[in-house]
Design a protein around this motif. Sequence first.
Motif, PDB file in Angstrom:
ATOM      1  N   GLY A   1       0.861  -1.053  -0.005  1.00 29.84           N
ATOM      2  CA  GLY A   1      -0.014   0.007   0.141  1.00 29.84           C
ATOM      3  C   GLY A   1       0.862   1.292  -0.214  1.00 29.84           C
ATOM      4  N   GLU A   2       2.029   1.269   0.395  1.00 30.18           N
ATOM      5  CA  GLU A   2       2.927   2.480   0.381  1.00 30.18           C
ATOM      6  C   GLU A   2       3.949   2.635  -0.323  1.00 30.18           C
ATOM      7  N   VAL A   3       3.920   1.432  -1.232  1.00 33.53           N
ATOM      8  CA  VAL A   3       5.075   1.586  -2.612  1.00 33.53           C
ATOM      9  C   VAL A   3       4.887   2.764  -3.553  1.00 33.53           C
ATOM     10  N   SER A   4       5.923   3.525  -3.747  1.00 34.05           N
ATOM     11  CA  SER A   4       5.855   4.381  -4.598  1.00 34.05           C
ATOM     12  C   SER A   4       6.858   4.633  -5.838  1.00 34.05           C
ATOM     13  N   LYS A   5       7.712   3.406  -6.010  1.00 28.38           N
ATOM     14  CA  LYS A   5       8.660   3.621  -6.871  1.00 28.38           C
ATOM     15  C   LYS A   5       8.343   2.515  -7.887  1.00 28.38           C
ATOM     16  N   HIS A   6       7.394   1.686  -7.850  1.00 26.70           N
ATOM     17  CA  HIS A   6       7.107   0.699  -8.914  1.00 26.70           C
ATOM     18  C   HIS A   6       5.584   0.485  -8.879  1.00 26.70           C
ATOM     19  N   ALA A   7       5.081   0.221  -9.899  1.00 27.72           N
ATOM     20  CA  ALA A   7       3.720  -0.303 -10.184  1.00 27.72           C
ATOM     21  C   ALA A   7       3.418  -1.427 -10.854  1.00 27.72           C
ATOM     22  N   VAL A   8       2.090  -2.099 -10.846  1.00 31.04           N
ATOM     23  CA  VAL A   8       2.015  -3.322 -11.357  1.00 31.04           C
ATOM     24  C   VAL A   8       2.227  -3.173 -12.922  1.00 31.04           C
ATOM     25  N   GLY A   9       2.683  -4.387 -13.456  1.00 33.96           N
ATOM     26  CA  GLY A   9       3.330  -4.288 -14.810  1.00 33.96           C
ATOM     27  C   GLY A   9       4.563  -3.883 -15.117  1.00 33.96           C
ATOM     28  N   ASP A  10       5.345  -3.215 -14.194  1.00 29.28           N
ATOM     29  CA  ASP A  10       6.579  -2.569 -14.535  1.00 29.28           C
ATOM     30  C   ASP A  10       7.586  -3.556 -14.570  1.00 29.28           C
ATOM     31  N   ARG A  11       8.582  -3.334 -15.593  1.00 25.97           N
ATOM     32  CA  ARG A  11       9.856  -4.460 -15.873  1.00 25.97           C
ATOM     33  C   ARG A  11      10.836  -4.068 -14.727  1.00 25.97           C
ATOM     34  N   VAL A  12      10.943  -5.137 -13.842  1.00 26.09           N
ATOM     35  CA  VAL A  12      12.062  -4.798 -12.996  1.00 26.09           C
ATOM     36  C   VAL A  12      13.157  -6.003 -12.836  1.00 26.09           C
ATOM     37  N   GLY A  13      14.128  -5.571 -11.780  1.00 23.82           N
ATOM     38  CA  GLY A  13      14.967  -6.422 -11.505  1.00 23.82           C
ATOM     39  C   GLY A  13      15.554  -6.600 -10.348  1.00 23.82           C
ATOM     40  N   VAL A  14      16.092  -7.523  -9.809  1.00 22.29           N
ATOM     41  CA  VAL A  14      16.684  -7.959  -8.426  1.00 22.29           C
ATOM     42  C   VAL A  14      18.094  -8.230  -8.488  1.00 22.29           C
ATOM     43  N   GLY A  15      18.992  -7.794  -7.921  1.00 13.35           N
ATOM     44  CA  GLY A  15      20.356  -8.198  -7.936  1.00 13.35           C
ATOM     45  C   GLY A  15      20.824  -9.086  -6.855  1.00 13.35           C
ATOM     46  N   CYS A  16      22.140  -8.765  -6.112  1.00  9.74           N
ATOM     47  CA  CYS A  16      22.752  -9.676  -5.195  1.00  9.74           C
ATOM     48  C   CYS A  16      22.147  -9.154  -3.745  1.00  9.74           C
ATOM     49  N   MET A  17      21.514  -8.357  -3.464  1.00  9.27           N
ATOM     50  CA  MET A  17      20.990  -8.043  -2.125  1.00  9.27           C
ATOM     51  C   MET A  17      19.810  -7.618  -2.313  1.00  9.27           C
ATOM     52  N   VAL A  18      19.008  -7.855  -1.176  1.00 12.95           N
ATOM     53  CA  VAL A  18      17.431  -7.372  -1.123  1.00 12.95           C
ATOM     54  C   VAL A  18      17.272  -6.590   0.248  1.00 12.95           C
ATOM     55  N   ASP A  19      18.467  -6.289   0.903  1.00 10.33           N
ATOM     56  CA  ASP A  19      18.315  -5.346   2.006  1.00 10.33           C
ATOM     57  C   ASP A  19      19.769  -5.056   2.579  1.00 10.33           C
ATOM     58  N   SER A  20      19.599  -3.898   3.425  1.00  7.17           N
ATOM     59  CA  SER A  20      20.682  -3.480   4.315  1.00  7.17           C
ATOM     60  C   SER A  20      20.215  -2.853   5.477  1.00  7.17           C
ATOM     61  N   CYS A  21      21.251  -2.309   6.577  1.00  7.46           N
ATOM     62  CA  CYS A  21      20.809  -1.866   7.533  1.00  7.46           C
ATOM     63  C   CYS A  21      20.268  -0.342   7.341  1.00  7.46           C
ATOM     64  N   ARG A  22      20.595   0.147   6.353  1.00  8.43           N
ATOM     65  CA  ARG A  22      20.181   1.566   5.862  1.00  8.43           C
ATOM     66  C   ARG A  22      20.876   2.755   6.824  1.00  8.43           C
ATOM     67  N   GLU A  23      21.420   2.707   7.865  1.00  8.27           N
ATOM     68  CA  GLU A  23      21.563   3.427   8.874  1.00  8.27           C
ATOM     69  C   GLU A  23      23.321   3.911   8.853  1.00  8.27           C
ATOM     70  N   CYS A  24      23.999   2.796   8.531  1.00  4.62           N
ATOM     71  CA  CYS A  24      25.567   3.252   8.483  1.00  4.62           C
ATOM     72  C   CYS A  24      26.016   4.120   7.406  1.00  4.62           C
ATOM     73  N   GLU A  25      27.119   4.559   7.657  1.00  6.45           N
ATOM     74  CA  GLU A  25      27.578   5.665   6.467  1.00  6.45           C
ATOM     75  C   GLU A  25      27.624   4.929   5.291  1.00  6.45           C
ATOM     76  N   ASN A  26      27.886   3.715   5.010  1.00  7.21           N
ATOM     77  CA  ASN A  26      28.139   3.211   3.615  1.00  7.21           C
ATOM     78  C   ASN A  26      26.730   3.314   3.094  1.00  7.21           C
ATOM     79  N   CYS A  27      25.805   2.833   3.800  1.00  2.00           N
ATOM     80  CA  CYS A  27      24.423   2.874   3.253  1.00  2.00           C
ATOM     81  C   CYS A  27      24.063   4.102   2.918  1.00  2.00           C
ATOM     82  N   LYS A  28      23.999   5.085   3.832  1.00  2.00           N
ATOM     83  CA  LYS A  28      23.758   6.495   3.427  1.00  2.00           C
ATOM     84  C   LYS A  28      24.434   7.037   2.333  1.00  2.00           C
ATOM     85  N   ALA A  29      25.634   6.596   2.034  1.00  2.00           N
ATOM     86  CA  ALA A  29      26.266   6.839   1.081  1.00  2.00           C
ATOM     87  C   ALA A  29      25.991   6.424  -0.315  1.00  2.00           C
ATOM     88  N   GLY A  30      24.704   5.418  -0.419  1.00  2.00           N
ATOM     89  CA  GLY A  30      24.513   4.578  -1.461  1.00  2.00           C
ATOM     90  C   GLY A  30      25.374   3.508  -2.001  1.00  2.00           C
TER      91      GLY A  30
END
Length: 348
Positions: A74-103
């Motif tokens: 319900g809160e997804v904003s980046k993708h919509a049904v029918g979009d062509r998408v991919g997933v690579g080698c990772m599906v999550d991270s802490c998102r809080e450390c300096e490396n995650c914040k640097a992309g």
Amino acid sequence: MRTVTAYATPAAKAPFEKTTIERRDLGPKDVLIKIAFAGICHSDIHTARNEWGESHFPLVPGHEIAGTVEEVGGEVSKHAVGDRVGVGCMVDSCRECENCKAGEEQYCLKGNVGTYNAQDYHKDNAWTDGGYSTHIVVDEDFVLRIPEGIALEEAAPLLCAGITLYSPLNHWNAGPGKKVAVVGMGGLGHMGVKIAHAMGAEVTVLSQSLSKEDDGKAFGADHYYATKDDATFEKLAGSFDLIVNTVSAHLPMGKYLSLLKLDGTLVNVGAPSEPLEVPAFALIPMRRSWAGSMIGGIRETQEMLDFCAEHKIGATVEKISGDQIDEAWDRVVDSDVRYRFVIDTATF
């Protein structure tokens, strides 16, 4: 939970079995992807044969995933049904450390969550299952947009092989005026040739033999040399600004470092199971560097996909069915694929 069809290996070196696995119910930020193609990476083989240790079974590999969005939270904003998408080698991270914040989520200080054989934040620390399956549920922040112009089967290997080569070529500024060598002409190497050529570098392939020379030059290589010929190392000494080593074999690194110019860098992206050794004096006299690189962050991976679409680059693939996975793995080990197997999940 939803039950989906997958191919799993029950133990190290055991044959694959068709089975079912559970995918989590969609959370607010989750995307359900109907997988069309899953690439076969040599890392899948190393992991499933427990050559790197720490493998957990039964194991569903696969981190080169291309498909379409079937449902979103319900809160997804980046993708919509029918979009062509991919997933690579990772599906999550802490998102809080300096490396995650640097992309640079691939270098998450707490450890990124691998697409398979990793502890899943969303399933009470169960182990993640990969893309050798019909569906996968992934947080929208780790889902990539596949641009029009790249066929899904050619896009799947870009999510590992493509970004694994794009990232070091991008980081070490491959481009016009730079001489770049790619060691190996397999699934990784052929992507390195295509991408480095599109960046404008002068590209040389260093392969064990000349058996793939015609392909290498068709992909954009300016030069092609056989490394089993010792004369190659004499002729090319001090030639390159950047060398990217894609092979997962134990190579005499001192010989390859001798091919670098002053301030040149050799980047290892292949990951052999045995340690590599480098003589100090292969580095010191010409201020050479030996480095490593691991895939890319989400932002850079999307940049890579957009770059490949702009330059009409896709992986060169051979499609197989689910019941051919064991045979395909043996052929990968024997270097008998040009240049990436992709599993057609419609055959499941």
